[in-house]
Enzyme design. Structure first.
Site, PDB file in Angstrom:
ATOM      1  N   LYS B  82       5.650  -9.791   2.335  1.00 52.82           N
ATOM      2  CA  LYS B  82       4.576 -10.890   1.666  1.00 52.82           C
ATOM      3  C   LYS B  82       5.764 -12.117   1.152  1.00 52.82           C
ATOM      4  CE  LYS B  82       2.467 -11.339  -2.226  1.00 52.82           C
ATOM      5  NZ  LYS B  82       2.350 -10.747  -3.749  1.00 52.82           N
ATOM      6  N   SER B 157      -3.196 -11.043  -4.870  1.00 49.69           N
ATOM      7  CA  SER B 157      -2.064 -12.306  -4.145  1.00 49.69           C
ATOM      8  C   SER B 157      -1.405 -11.414  -2.365  1.00 49.69           C
ATOM      9  CB  SER B 157      -1.503 -12.970  -4.882  1.00 49.69           C
ATOM     10  OG  SER B 157      -0.064 -12.019  -4.818  1.00 49.69           O
ATOM     11  N   SER B 181      -2.423  -7.072  -7.224  1.00 46.25           N
ATOM     12  CA  SER B 181      -2.056  -7.773  -6.087  1.00 46.25           C
ATOM     13  C   SER B 181      -1.720  -7.280  -4.463  1.00 46.25           C
ATOM     14  CB  SER B 181      -0.740  -8.953  -5.767  1.00 46.25           C
ATOM     15  OG  SER B 181      -1.073  -9.812  -6.864  1.00 46.25           O
TER      16      SER B 181
END
Lengths: 105, 504
Positions: B82, B157, B181
């Site tokens: 990420k 996210s 997330s």
């Protein structure tokens, strides 16, 4: 200070004040939008704002945090040149910024 | 029902083959770079693909194998990171214009650890800006799409990481979970996603959103792979003062232990709660029956206090964010928009650099912390946090594990909720309680809705019970209906090839 269209009473002026605190320059349109949207979210939060929590202590953190100590050993830090290379402006190994204080009167 | 015994994941199988010299890490990387070339034009899971770096790292793994050295448990396994995890010399944007082009001067601890275990970082994945969002639509660089239906969101996210793993572009990925997330996009994309106990994984080098809630965790296509990755990244790190002083976890050894005698509580609020899709509800009921069938004792549990979790979270997280994001001031790194003085420069920089959701959260947090409102909003939310922790602790006095949905609905269409912040926030209603309590939780795919979109079953456990969590997750995975191939997927996913799933 109930503003038009804002249920939790957040006016455009309130939004402008918060934006100044947060150091974000917002357009007139953004101020209107955020005043309206924040009011909706705060309205949702009204349920907990009204709750009787007199017996409860606040939790700032999920762990019972205490000061954490480790031996004070000298070890390499991040590379200064590498850090400064990423700065918007540098002068004499320092971060360069615009004027901080006003003109002398 | 497939037996959990002997179950192996694609990452486990790849690492075993690389360590045995049966396949080269170089070939594994090429296979996944080809998958990215084939899928990512449509999905946009990656912000940057690290082809050269990945090839060099794979070559180093192959040299180790040739020299008779052990490259580690993740030997040659590609991993997607990420893009809020710092990678030295490699852009780390948090999907924000304010950090565009910034190259961190150090690596996150988790990045060091996966590399030390032999994994090959293959790219940085898309996210909602600064991890604020539930759809990956808040990225300054454009949304990611769901591999099962590209007209729908992958969740967020960590949407890029979830989509990368689901589509076969990487067997493993790392994400971060502040209010769901990792678990929410895992559920929407049909993969396994796990949030560890607060402090179980070092946050050093994770760009901060809400420091008392953020945790890094694994994405994988199997429970065994997720457990392996958690074992690799977990354990104490003296560069994070909130890192628990504990040895590295060993959850991989628990996967075949079964659920005999384990007490499972079906969490009423996460099954019957308002806004729960009936099809999602049905799958979770089936998951409960499957666990009962496998020997667990299953009972209904209600924790009514959870209704306050969402409003409390949406005061606490923005409050912490407004403080954490004060560092983006145009002085030391990232974007600067000049002004006549420092204050004007700060405000202009932040106006130009932050997207609408980040501004909204900073505004909300600043308001909740401002004079006159602090006690009513922030202080009150902190007390609600205490209330929820106590309520969950009581529930864990009766059961070992809680079961509920990960999300109220399956994946929704792009654009559906972007103009209604509260509707978007409601996606996190099932995942937030674990963050507030600092507890671990995992989402495991469990069937689909009528449209074939994946449903995620969420297992929650008390602090530091990751071993039990993975143990139960493995049984749930074994009982789950087979998930169809995503519409957008690497060729190797469907062929039963090396990157394609279980071998046993």
């Amino acid at each position: 200070m109930a503003g038009e269209g804002s249920r939790a009473g957040l006016t455009r002026e309130d939004a402008a004040y918060v934006a100044r605190l947060a150091r974000i320059e917002l357009t007139e349109e953004e101020l209107g939008t955020y005043a309206r949207q924040l009011a909706v979210v705060l309205d949702h939060a009204a349920e907990i704002a009204a709750l009787d929590t007199s017996g409860l202590v606040p939790t700032a953190h999920p762990l019972p945090l205490e000061n954490v100590l480790r031996p004070d050993v000298v070890r390499p830090s991040v590379d200064r040149e590498e850090v400064l290379a990423m700065a918007p402006a540098v002068e004499d190994q320092r971060f360069r910024v615009p004027r901080i204080l006003g003109e002398p009167s | 029902m497939t037996a959990a015994v002997g179950r192996r994941g694609p990452a486990l199988a790849l690492a075993a083959a690389v360590r045995a010299g049966e396949v080269s890490a170089a070939d594994v990387v090429e296979e996944h770079l080809a998958a990215i070339a084939g899928c990512d034009g449509e999905l946009h899971a990656f912000l940057v693909v690290l082809a050269d770096e990945a090839r060099a790292a794979a070559a180093a793994v192959d040299r180790q194998v040739a020299a008779g050295e052990d490259p580690g448990p993740l030997a040659g396994v590609p991993i997607a990171l990420k893009d809020n995890l710092c990678t030295r010399g490699i852009p780390t944007t948090c999907s924000s214009r304010i950090l565009e082009g910034w190259k961190p001067p150090y690596d996150a601890t988790v990045v060091e650890r996966v590399r030390a275990a032999g994994a090959v970082a293959i790219g940085k994945t898309n996210l909602d800006e600064f991890a604020m969002g539930s759809s990956t639509e808040n990225s300054a660089f454009g949304p990611t799409r769901n591999p099962h239906d590209p007209s729908r969101v992958p969740g967020g996210s960590s949407g890029g990481s979830a989509a990368a793993v689901a589509s076969g572009m990487a067997p493993l990925a790392l994400g971060s979970d502040t209010g769901g997330s990792i678990r929410q996009p895992a559920a929407l994309c049909g993969v396994v996603g796990m949030k560890p106990t607060y402090g179980a994984v070092s946050r050093y080098g994770l760009v901060a959103f809400a420091s008392s809630l953020d945790q890094i965790g694994p994405f994988a296509r199997t429970v065994a792979d997720a457990a392996l990755l958690f074992d690799v990244i977990g354990g104490h790190d003296d560069r994070d003062s909130t890192s628990l002083d504990r040895p590295a976890p060993r959850c991989s050894s628990r996967l075949d232990d079964g659920v005999g005698g384990v007490r499972i509580g079906v969490l009423r609020e996460l099954v019957e709660g308002e806004g729960m899709d009936p099809e999602v509800r049905g799958r979770i009921r089936e998951a409960a029956e499957a666990l009962a069938g496998a020997g667990a004792s299953v009972e209904e549990v209600s924790v009514p206090e959870l209704r306050y979790a969402l409003p409390a979270y949406y005061l606490l997280a923005p409050a912490e964010a407004s403080s954490n994001l004060a560092r983006y001031d145009g002085v030391r790194y990232g974007l600067r928009v000049d002004g006549p003085d420092v204050g004007a420069m700060n405000a202009a920089t932040r106006a130009a650099g932050f997207g609408p959701e980040v501004k909204r959260r900073i505004m909300l947090g600043t308001y909740a912390l401002s004079a006159g409102y602090y006690d009513a909003y922030y202080g009150q939310a902190q007390k609600i946090r205490t209330l929820i922790i106590g309520a969950l602790d009581s529930a864990y006095g009766r059961v070992d594990i809680l079961l509920g949905a990960t999300t109220p609905t399956t994946a929704f269409a792009l654009g559906d909720k972007v103009d209604d912040p509260l509707a978007m926030y409601l996606n996190d209603v099932c995942t937030i309680p674990s963050n507030l309590a600092g507890h671990p939780a995992v989402s495991v795919p469990f069937g689909t809705d009528g449209l074939g979109l994946p449903v995620g079953a969420q297992l929650m456990a008390p602090a530091l019970e990751e071993g039990l969590l993975f143990q139960v997750a493995a049984v749930l995975e074994g009982a789950a209906p087979a998930l169809g191939l995503p519409r957008v997927a690497a060729a190797t996913l469907g062929s039963g090839g090396r990157a394609g799933g279980e071998d046993s």
